[in-house]
Design a protein around this motif. Structure first.
Motif, PDB file in Angstrom:
ATOM      1  N   VAL A 158       0.944  -1.145   0.016  1.00  0.00           N
ATOM      2  CA  VAL A 158       0.181   0.042   0.026  1.00  0.00           C
ATOM      3  C   VAL A 158       0.773   1.204   0.016  1.00  0.00           C
ATOM      4  CG1 VAL A 158      -1.674  -1.282   1.227  1.00  0.00           C
ATOM      5  CG2 VAL A 158      -0.228   0.261   2.526  1.00  0.00           C
ATOM      6  N   SER A 159       0.174   2.456  -0.308  1.00  0.00           N
ATOM      7  CA  SER A 159       0.919   3.597  -0.141  1.00  0.00           C
ATOM      8  C   SER A 159      -0.163   4.676   0.462  1.00  0.00           C
ATOM      9  CB  SER A 159       1.102   4.210  -1.625  1.00  0.00           C
ATOM     10  OG  SER A 159       0.321   4.319  -2.315  1.00  0.00           O
ATOM     11  N   ARG A 160       0.360   5.506   1.101  1.00  0.00           N
ATOM     12  CA  ARG A 160      -0.403   6.601   1.608  1.00  0.00           C
ATOM     13  C   ARG A 160      -0.430   7.806   0.741  1.00  0.00           C
ATOM     14  NH1 ARG A 160       2.399   4.832   6.711  1.00  0.00           N
ATOM     15  NH2 ARG A 160       0.812   4.524   8.387  1.00  0.00           N
ATOM     16  N   GLU A 161      -1.473   8.193   0.317  1.00  0.00           N
ATOM     17  CA  GLU A 161      -1.693   9.301  -0.699  1.00  0.00           C
ATOM     18  C   GLU A 161      -2.911  10.308   0.039  1.00  0.00           C
ATOM     19  OE1 GLU A 161      -2.789   7.828  -4.405  1.00  0.00           O
ATOM     20  OE2 GLU A 161      -1.085   6.413  -4.392  1.00  0.00           O
ATOM     21  N   PRO A 162      -2.545  11.686  -0.293  1.00  0.00           N
ATOM     22  CA  PRO A 162      -3.491  12.631  -0.014  1.00  0.00           C
ATOM     23  C   PRO A 162      -4.886  12.405  -0.598  1.00  0.00           C
ATOM     24  CG  PRO A 162      -1.885  13.725  -1.054  1.00  0.00           C
ATOM     25  CD  PRO A 162      -1.427  12.219  -0.829  1.00  0.00           C
ATOM     26  N   ASP A 163      -5.942  12.682   0.085  1.00  0.00           N
ATOM     27  CA  ASP A 163      -7.361  12.319  -0.424  1.00  0.00           C
ATOM     28  C   ASP A 163      -7.481  13.952  -1.527  1.00  0.00           C
ATOM     29  OD1 ASP A 163     -10.097  12.717  -0.869  1.00  0.00           O
ATOM     30  OD2 ASP A 163     -10.446  11.897   1.162  1.00  0.00           O
ATOM     31  N   ALA A 164      -7.899  13.550  -2.682  1.00  0.00           N
ATOM     32  CA  ALA A 164      -8.101  14.786  -3.569  1.00  0.00           C
ATOM     33  C   ALA A 164      -9.227  15.330  -3.182  1.00  0.00           C
ATOM     34  CB  ALA A 164      -8.428  14.009  -4.732  1.00  0.00           C
ATOM     35  N   THR A 165     -10.247  15.016  -2.316  1.00  0.00           N
ATOM     36  CA  THR A 165     -11.193  16.200  -1.837  1.00  0.00           C
ATOM     37  C   THR A 165     -10.933  16.813  -0.640  1.00  0.00           C
ATOM     38  OG1 THR A 165     -12.450  14.169  -0.909  1.00  0.00           O
ATOM     39  CG2 THR A 165     -13.167  14.517  -3.108  1.00  0.00           C
ATOM     40  N   ASP A 166     -10.281  16.180   0.150  1.00  0.00           N
ATOM     41  CA  ASP A 166      -9.687  16.568   1.748  1.00  0.00           C
ATOM     42  C   ASP A 166      -8.434  16.607   1.741  1.00  0.00           C
ATOM     43  OD1 ASP A 166      -9.480  17.663   4.064  1.00  0.00           O
ATOM     44  OD2 ASP A 166     -11.322  16.534   4.833  1.00  0.00           O
ATOM     45  N   ARG A 167      -7.668  17.495   1.472  1.00  0.00           N
ATOM     46  CA  ARG A 167      -6.038  17.229   1.477  1.00  0.00           C
ATOM     47  C   ARG A 167      -5.512  17.253   3.059  1.00  0.00           C
ATOM     48  NH1 ARG A 167      -3.953  16.171  -3.039  1.00  0.00           N
ATOM     49  NH2 ARG A 167      -2.507  17.706  -3.642  1.00  0.00           N
ATOM     50  N   ARG A 168      -6.494  17.454   3.844  1.00  0.00           N
ATOM     51  CA  ARG A 168      -6.079  16.878   5.513  1.00  0.00           C
ATOM     52  C   ARG A 168      -6.069  15.396   5.677  1.00  0.00           C
ATOM     53  NH1 ARG A 168     -10.465  20.504   8.170  1.00  0.00           N
ATOM     54  NH2 ARG A 168     -11.485  19.446   6.269  1.00  0.00           N
ATOM     55  N   LYS A 169      -6.693  14.754   4.839  1.00  0.00           N
ATOM     56  CA  LYS A 169      -6.791  13.168   5.073  1.00  0.00           C
ATOM     57  C   LYS A 169      -5.788  12.491   4.125  1.00  0.00           C
ATOM     58  CE  LYS A 169     -12.102  12.987   5.792  1.00  0.00           C
ATOM     59  NZ  LYS A 169     -13.089  12.323   5.379  1.00  0.00           N
ATOM     60  N   VAL A 170      -5.608  11.505   4.709  1.00  0.00           N
ATOM     61  CA  VAL A 170      -4.620  10.539   3.978  1.00  0.00           C
ATOM     62  C   VAL A 170      -5.405   9.189   3.932  1.00  0.00           C
ATOM     63  CG1 VAL A 170      -2.573   9.112   4.182  1.00  0.00           C
ATOM     64  CG2 VAL A 170      -2.497  11.435   5.227  1.00  0.00           C
ATOM     65  N   LEU A 171      -5.242   8.949   2.418  1.00  0.00           N
ATOM     66  CA  LEU A 171      -5.810   7.345   2.090  1.00  0.00           C
ATOM     67  C   LEU A 171      -4.784   6.263   1.757  1.00  0.00           C
ATOM     68  CD1 LEU A 171      -8.457   8.754  -0.788  1.00  0.00           C
ATOM     69  CD2 LEU A 171      -8.874   7.965   1.575  1.00  0.00           C
ATOM     70  N   VAL A 172      -5.373   5.172   2.473  1.00  0.00           N
ATOM     71  CA  VAL A 172      -4.302   4.235   2.100  1.00  0.00           C
ATOM     72  C   VAL A 172      -4.870   3.435   0.629  1.00  0.00           C
ATOM     73  CG1 VAL A 172      -3.657   1.792   3.272  1.00  0.00           C
ATOM     74  CG2 VAL A 172      -4.189   3.795   4.621  1.00  0.00           C
ATOM     75  N   VAL A 173      -4.095   3.391  -0.003  1.00  0.00           N
ATOM     76  CA  VAL A 173      -4.356   2.781  -1.579  1.00  0.00           C
ATOM     77  C   VAL A 173      -3.529   1.631  -1.719  1.00  0.00           C
ATOM     78  CG1 VAL A 173      -3.970   3.534  -3.771  1.00  0.00           C
ATOM     79  CG2 VAL A 173      -4.562   5.237  -2.051  1.00  0.00           C
ATOM     80  N   PRO A 174      -4.104   0.495  -2.379  1.00  0.00           N
ATOM     81  CA  PRO A 174      -3.215  -0.675  -2.354  1.00  0.00           C
ATOM     82  C   PRO A 174      -2.651  -0.435  -3.652  1.00  0.00           C
ATOM     83  CG  PRO A 174      -5.800  -0.849  -3.136  1.00  0.00           C
ATOM     84  CD  PRO A 174      -5.593   0.370  -2.432  1.00  0.00           C
ATOM     85  N   VAL A 175      -1.375  -0.927  -3.828  1.00  0.00           N
ATOM     86  CA  VAL A 175      -0.416  -0.840  -4.846  1.00  0.00           C
ATOM     87  C   VAL A 175      -0.823  -1.941  -6.086  1.00  0.00           C
ATOM     88  CG1 VAL A 175       2.094  -1.102  -5.595  1.00  0.00           C
ATOM     89  CG2 VAL A 175       1.474  -0.171  -3.469  1.00  0.00           C
ATOM     90  N   ALA A 176      -0.857  -1.393  -7.359  1.00  0.00           N
ATOM     91  CA  ALA A 176      -1.300  -2.166  -8.320  1.00  0.00           C
ATOM     92  C   ALA A 176      -0.562  -3.538  -8.575  1.00  0.00           C
ATOM     93  CB  ALA A 176      -1.396  -1.488  -9.498  1.00  0.00           C
ATOM     94  N   ALA A 177       0.711  -3.602  -8.164  1.00  0.00           N
ATOM     95  CA  ALA A 177       1.500  -4.923  -8.289  1.00  0.00           C
ATOM     96  C   ALA A 177       0.824  -5.650  -7.415  1.00  0.00           C
ATOM     97  CB  ALA A 177       2.849  -4.518  -8.176  1.00  0.00           C
ATOM     98  N   SER A 178       0.559  -5.448  -6.040  1.00  0.00           N
ATOM     99  CA  SER A 178       0.152  -6.186  -5.270  1.00  0.00           C
ATOM    100  C   SER A 178      -1.435  -6.715  -5.463  1.00  0.00           C
ATOM    101  CB  SER A 178       0.176  -5.597  -3.778  1.00  0.00           C
ATOM    102  OG  SER A 178       1.372  -5.250  -3.223  1.00  0.00           O
ATOM    103  N   VAL A 179      -2.142  -5.626  -5.933  1.00  0.00           N
ATOM    104  CA  VAL A 179      -3.513  -6.193  -6.369  1.00  0.00           C
ATOM    105  C   VAL A 179      -3.423  -7.316  -7.617  1.00  0.00           C
ATOM    106  CG1 VAL A 179      -5.720  -5.419  -7.487  1.00  0.00           C
ATOM    107  CG2 VAL A 179      -4.345  -3.880  -5.779  1.00  0.00           C
ATOM    108  N   ASP A 180      -2.476  -7.017  -8.389  1.00  0.00           N
ATOM    109  CA  ASP A 180      -2.362  -7.979  -9.442  1.00  0.00           C
ATOM    110  C   ASP A 180      -1.939  -9.375  -8.697  1.00  0.00           C
ATOM    111  OD1 ASP A 180      -3.063  -6.339 -11.237  1.00  0.00           O
ATOM    112  OD2 ASP A 180      -1.179  -6.021 -12.032  1.00  0.00           O
ATOM    113  N   ARG A 181      -1.026  -9.499  -7.880  1.00  0.00           N
ATOM    114  CA  ARG A 181      -0.468 -10.771  -7.236  1.00  0.00           C
ATOM    115  C   ARG A 181      -1.605 -11.566  -6.603  1.00  0.00           C
ATOM    116  NH1 ARG A 181       4.896 -11.162  -3.798  1.00  0.00           N
ATOM    117  NH2 ARG A 181       5.337 -13.107  -3.794  1.00  0.00           N
ATOM    118  N   VAL A 182      -2.419 -10.549  -5.857  1.00  0.00           N
ATOM    119  CA  VAL A 182      -3.462 -11.334  -5.178  1.00  0.00           C
ATOM    120  C   VAL A 182      -4.429 -11.978  -6.003  1.00  0.00           C
ATOM    121  CG1 VAL A 182      -5.295 -10.821  -3.676  1.00  0.00           C
ATOM    122  CG2 VAL A 182      -3.096  -9.727  -3.126  1.00  0.00           C
TER     123      VAL A 182
END
Length: 188
Positions: free
Chosen positions: A96-120
């Motif tokens: 996963v990576s932590r990325e800022p929320d596009a709608t609320d820059r104060r929030k951080v979103l946990v986003v699954p990494v594409a390579a891990s999604v593919d592996r799963v």
């Protein structure tokens, strides 16, 4: 008991004996399915280099999309501090990576990494396809019975999870309504 004598109880072949036998077989198979499911999940976690809790978190993220650590804590029913540790481990493992929320820059979103999604998906999809093939081989009547049965099991488990720990499980309601005691109808 005399040698060769049958144990007391319902006669072999009776409806009650068959019911008890089927119940034990079904219960045993449900327990075995739960155990085997956990073992498969552990193997997937080992393949990804993460523990079972982290795998469940990753599964939520893959199935439902990015979440805040707080949202993830609610889904996993853990504290926000525990959720932060889970996210830290998943991030260190590259899942996963932590990325800022596009709608609320104060929030951080946990986003699954594409390579891990593919592996799963590479690991899990063949298993799901084989299960689908088994289900496709069932008659419509069998599917209806199994779906009804599994629905009842799910309802029971949900009720058990809502019941406070340590309280007795309510017995199955009788199919016969209780008889009134006393001399006539009650008008209370």
């Amino acid at each position: 008991m005399a040698r060769g004598a049958r144990p007391s109880g319902p006669p072999e072949g009776s409806k009650k004996a068959r019911s008890r036998s089927l119940g034990e077989g079904i219960s045993g198979r449900l327990r075995l399915i739960a155990l085997l499911t956990r073992r498969i999940e552990q193997r997937v976690g080992e393949l990804l280099g993460i523990n079972l809790t982290d795998l469940v978190a990753l599964d939520h993220l893959i199935a439902q999309g990015p979440k805040t650590p707080s949202d993830l804590a609610s889904l996993l029913e853990v504290t926000t501090a525990a959720s932060t540790h889970i996210v830290d481990r998943l991030e260190r493992a590259g899942h996963v990576s932590r990325e800022p929320d596009a709608t609320d820059r104060r929030k951080v979103l946990v986003v699954p990494v594409a390579a891990s999604v593919d592996r799963v998906r590479q690991v899990v999809e063949p298993v799901l396809e084989r299960l689908d093939a088994i289900i496709d081989g069932l008659s419509e009547a069998d599917v209806a019975v199994i779906e009804r049965f599994l629905g009842q099991i799910i309802d029971f488990y949900v009720a058990e999870l809502q019941r406070p720990l340590g309280t007795p499980t309510p017995s199955k309601p009788s199919s016969n309504p209780p008889r009134r005691r006393g001399k006539g109808p009650s008008h209370g």
